[in-house]
Scaffold this active site. Structure first.
Site, PDB file in Angstrom:
ATOM      1  N   PRO A  10       0.798  -1.227   0.000  1.00 23.37           N
ATOM      2  CG  PRO A  10      -0.081  -1.043   2.157  1.00 23.37           C
ATOM      3  CD  PRO A  10       0.596  -2.009   1.226  1.00 23.37           C
ATOM      4  CG  ASN A  11      -0.323   4.300   1.200  1.00 19.65           C
ATOM      5  OD1 ASN A  11      -1.321   4.725   0.635  1.00 19.65           O
ATOM      6  ND2 ASN A  11      -0.344   3.825   2.437  1.00 19.65           N
ATOM      7  NE  ARG A  18       3.180   7.075   2.101  1.00 13.30           N
ATOM      8  CZ  ARG A  18       3.597   5.947   2.616  1.00 13.30           C
ATOM      9  NH1 ARG A  18       4.226   5.070   1.871  1.00 13.30           N
ATOM     10  NH2 ARG A  18       3.394   5.684   3.882  1.00 13.30           N
ATOM     11  CE1 TYR A  23       8.494   5.066   3.164  1.00 12.13           C
ATOM     12  CE2 TYR A  23       7.091   7.007   3.273  1.00 12.13           C
ATOM     13  CZ  TYR A  23       7.460   5.764   3.753  1.00 12.13           C
ATOM     14  OH  TYR A  23       6.797   5.215   4.823  1.00 12.13           O
ATOM     15  CG  ASN A  74       8.361  -1.979   0.300  1.00  9.88           C
ATOM     16  OD1 ASN A  74       7.729  -1.876   1.350  1.00  9.88           O
ATOM     17  ND2 ASN A  74       9.056  -0.974  -0.217  1.00  9.88           N
ATOM     18  CB  ALA A  77       1.330   0.308   6.656  1.00 11.03           C
ATOM     19  CG  HIS A  80       4.796  -2.291  10.590  1.00  6.73           C
ATOM     20  ND1 HIS A  80       6.124  -2.648  10.740  1.00  6.73           N
ATOM     21  CD2 HIS A  80       4.771  -1.335   9.632  1.00  6.73           C
ATOM     22  CE1 HIS A  80       6.864  -1.915   9.914  1.00  6.73           C
ATOM     23  NE2 HIS A  80       6.062  -1.120   9.228  1.00  6.73           N
ATOM     24  CG  ASP A  87      -0.885 -17.097   8.711  1.00  2.10           C
ATOM     25  OD1 ASP A  87       0.165 -17.230   9.377  1.00  2.10           O
ATOM     26  OD2 ASP A  87      -2.017 -16.991   9.227  1.00  2.10           O
ATOM     27  CD  GLU A  98      10.372  -7.369   6.739  1.00  2.00           C
ATOM     28  OE1 GLU A  98      10.045  -6.319   7.319  1.00  2.00           O
ATOM     29  OE2 GLU A  98      10.554  -8.447   7.339  1.00  2.00           O
ATOM     30  CG  HIS A 100      10.777  -2.272   5.137  1.00  2.00           C
ATOM     31  ND1 HIS A 100       9.407  -2.209   5.049  1.00  2.00           N
ATOM     32  CD2 HIS A 100      11.069  -3.426   5.779  1.00  2.00           C
ATOM     33  CE1 HIS A 100       8.895  -3.276   5.630  1.00  2.00           C
ATOM     34  NE2 HIS A 100       9.878  -4.035   6.073  1.00  2.00           N
ATOM     35  CG  LEU A 101      11.501   2.343  -0.553  1.00  2.00           C
ATOM     36  CD1 LEU A 101      10.341   3.204  -1.035  1.00  2.00           C
ATOM     37  CD2 LEU A 101      12.599   2.271  -1.594  1.00  2.00           C
ATOM     38  CB  SER A 102      12.282   4.431   5.569  1.00  2.00           C
ATOM     39  OG  SER A 102      11.254   3.636   6.128  1.00  2.00           O
ATOM     40  NE  ARG A 107       9.491   5.958   8.927  1.00  2.00           N
ATOM     41  CZ  ARG A 107       8.558   5.777   8.006  1.00  2.00           C
ATOM     42  NH1 ARG A 107       8.685   4.827   7.117  1.00  2.00           N
ATOM     43  NH2 ARG A 107       7.492   6.538   7.964  1.00  2.00           N
ATOM     44  NE  ARG A 111       6.323   4.170  10.162  1.00  2.00           N
ATOM     45  CZ  ARG A 111       5.347   4.140   9.262  1.00  2.00           C
ATOM     46  NH1 ARG A 111       5.169   3.066   8.510  1.00  2.00           N
ATOM     47  NH2 ARG A 111       4.549   5.174   9.106  1.00  2.00           N
TER      48      ARG A 111
END
Length: 144
Positions: A10-11, A18, A23, A74, A77, A80, A87, A98, A100-102, A107, A111
């Site tokens: 998402p996003n 954004r 990001y 990625n 949100a 978390h 599953d 896994e 993540h950009l940040s 943070r 998170r």
């Protein structure tokens, strides 16, 4: 040929506009082009997807079984919050990185918990768009 599903949650479709202070200004299309170039150099193929829908992401993970050799996720949100994504990954038994950009550990406290890392072979975070080629290289080496 090794096939990798790169799944964005998402996003992430809003990258480039954004929260650029978190990001950056790189768009998802820029990242896809970077991944395409990296995959070509590594001699693997990719499918690059993005969805804001948890259910659709689960469907893509299920469909990856027998189609893709690895997954780069990625989950945004959902990382978390989504036991369902965790599953799904556990169910298909496909090696997953896994991403993540940040740096999620630098943070907000919420998170710092990841359901995805519980079933991932590794985690890459904090390197911005450069994390994607890092994840591709690491996953291809793992699968070799």
């Amino acid at each position: 040929m090794t096939s990798i599903l790169i799944l964005n949650g998402p996003n992430l479709n809003l990258l480039g506009t954004r929260q650029p202070e978190v990001y950056g200004h790189t768009t998802l299309a820029d990242i896809q082009a970077l991944c395409t170039d990296t995959a070509r150099d590594l001699g693997c193929s990719i499918a690059f997807e993005q969805s804001n829908s948890e259910g659709f992401m689960i469907d893509l993970i299920h469909a990856a079984k027998g189609t893709h050799d690895g997954i780069i996720l990625n989950a945004g949100a959902y990382t978390h919050t989504s036991v369902a994504l965790m599953d799904a990954l556990a169910s298909v038994e496909i090696p997953t990185v896994e991403l993540h950009l940040s740096n999620i550990h630098a943070r907000e406290e919420f998170r710092h918990t990841s359901y995805i890392s519980k079933v991932a072979i590794g985690v890459i975070c904090g390197f911005g768009a450069n994390g994607y080629p890092m994840a591709l290289k690491a996953l291809c080496e793992h699968l070799a």
